[in-house]
Scaffold this motif. Sequence first.
Motif, mmCIF file in Angstrom:
data_model
loop_
_atom_site.group_PDB
_atom_site.id
_atom_site.type_symbol
_atom_site.label_atom_id
_atom_site.label_comp_id
_atom_site.label_asym_id
_atom_site.label_seq_id
_atom_site.Cartn_x
_atom_site.Cartn_y
_atom_site.Cartn_z
ATOM 1 N N ARG A 65 3.523 -7.279 2.384
ATOM 2 C CA ARG A 65 4.151 -6.357 2.783
ATOM 3 C C ARG A 65 5.159 -6.070 1.921
ATOM 4 O O ARG A 65 5.883 -4.806 2.092
ATOM 5 C CB ARG A 65 4.874 -7.043 4.081
ATOM 6 N N GLU A 66 5.843 -7.012 1.103
ATOM 7 C CA GLU A 66 7.072 -6.463 0.432
ATOM 8 C C GLU A 66 6.434 -5.605 -0.915
ATOM 9 O O GLU A 66 7.105 -4.470 -1.065
ATOM 10 C CB GLU A 66 7.613 -7.724 -0.299
ATOM 11 N N GLU A 67 5.350 -5.885 -1.260
ATOM 12 C CA GLU A 67 4.832 -5.138 -2.257
ATOM 13 C C GLU A 67 4.480 -3.735 -1.962
ATOM 14 O O GLU A 67 4.549 -2.872 -2.589
ATOM 15 C CB GLU A 67 3.417 -5.823 -2.885
ATOM 16 N N SER A 68 4.169 -3.438 -0.648
ATOM 17 C CA SER A 68 3.633 -2.343 -0.016
ATOM 18 C C SER A 68 4.907 -1.367 0.287
ATOM 19 O O SER A 68 4.835 -0.270 0.469
ATOM 20 C CB SER A 68 2.730 -2.224 1.248
ATOM 21 N N THR A 69 6.243 -1.930 0.525
ATOM 22 C CA THR A 69 7.261 -1.347 0.643
ATOM 23 C C THR A 69 7.834 -0.736 -0.513
ATOM 24 O O THR A 69 8.045 -1.501 -1.575
ATOM 25 C CB THR A 69 8.586 -2.267 1.362
ATOM 26 N N PRO A 70 8.261 0.568 -0.371
ATOM 27 C CA PRO A 70 8.722 1.151 -1.725
ATOM 28 C C PRO A 70 10.288 0.771 -1.914
ATOM 29 O O PRO A 70 10.952 0.372 -1.251
ATOM 30 C CB PRO A 70 8.910 2.706 -1.389
#
Length: 115
Positions: free
Chosen positions: A110-115
Amino acid sequence: MTAAAVSGPYGPPGLAAGGGGSANLADILERVLDKGVVIAGDIRINLLDIELLTIKLRLLVASVDKAKEMGIDWWEHDPSLSSGARPHGPRELAEENERLRERVAALERREESTP
C-alpha cells in the motif's frame, strides 16, 4: 522523567519543604505514575580485566494506563498473571508470525502504491 519535571529537593519550584505547600508522597507518586520513570544501570564483575559477569538492570515505573500507552502490556498475555491469557505453543506462535508478516507485506504494498 526530566530534570525540569522535578526541580528542587522535593518537587517542582514553589513546593518547598515546610513552605506554603509541601509535596506529599501521594503527589510525588501521582507524578511518577503519570509521567513514568526509567532507572537503568549495569553491574560488571571483572577479575584481572576478564569480564566474569554483567547484569543489566532496567526498571520502568509507570501506571498501567501509561504503560499501555507506551505499548507495554505483557501482563495481559502472561498465563501466570492473567486468567484470560492462553499459553502459546509453537504452532500458535508460527501462525501469529505468518499473519503479522502478511500484514507487513500488505502495508508495504500500500505504501509503494501511494504517490
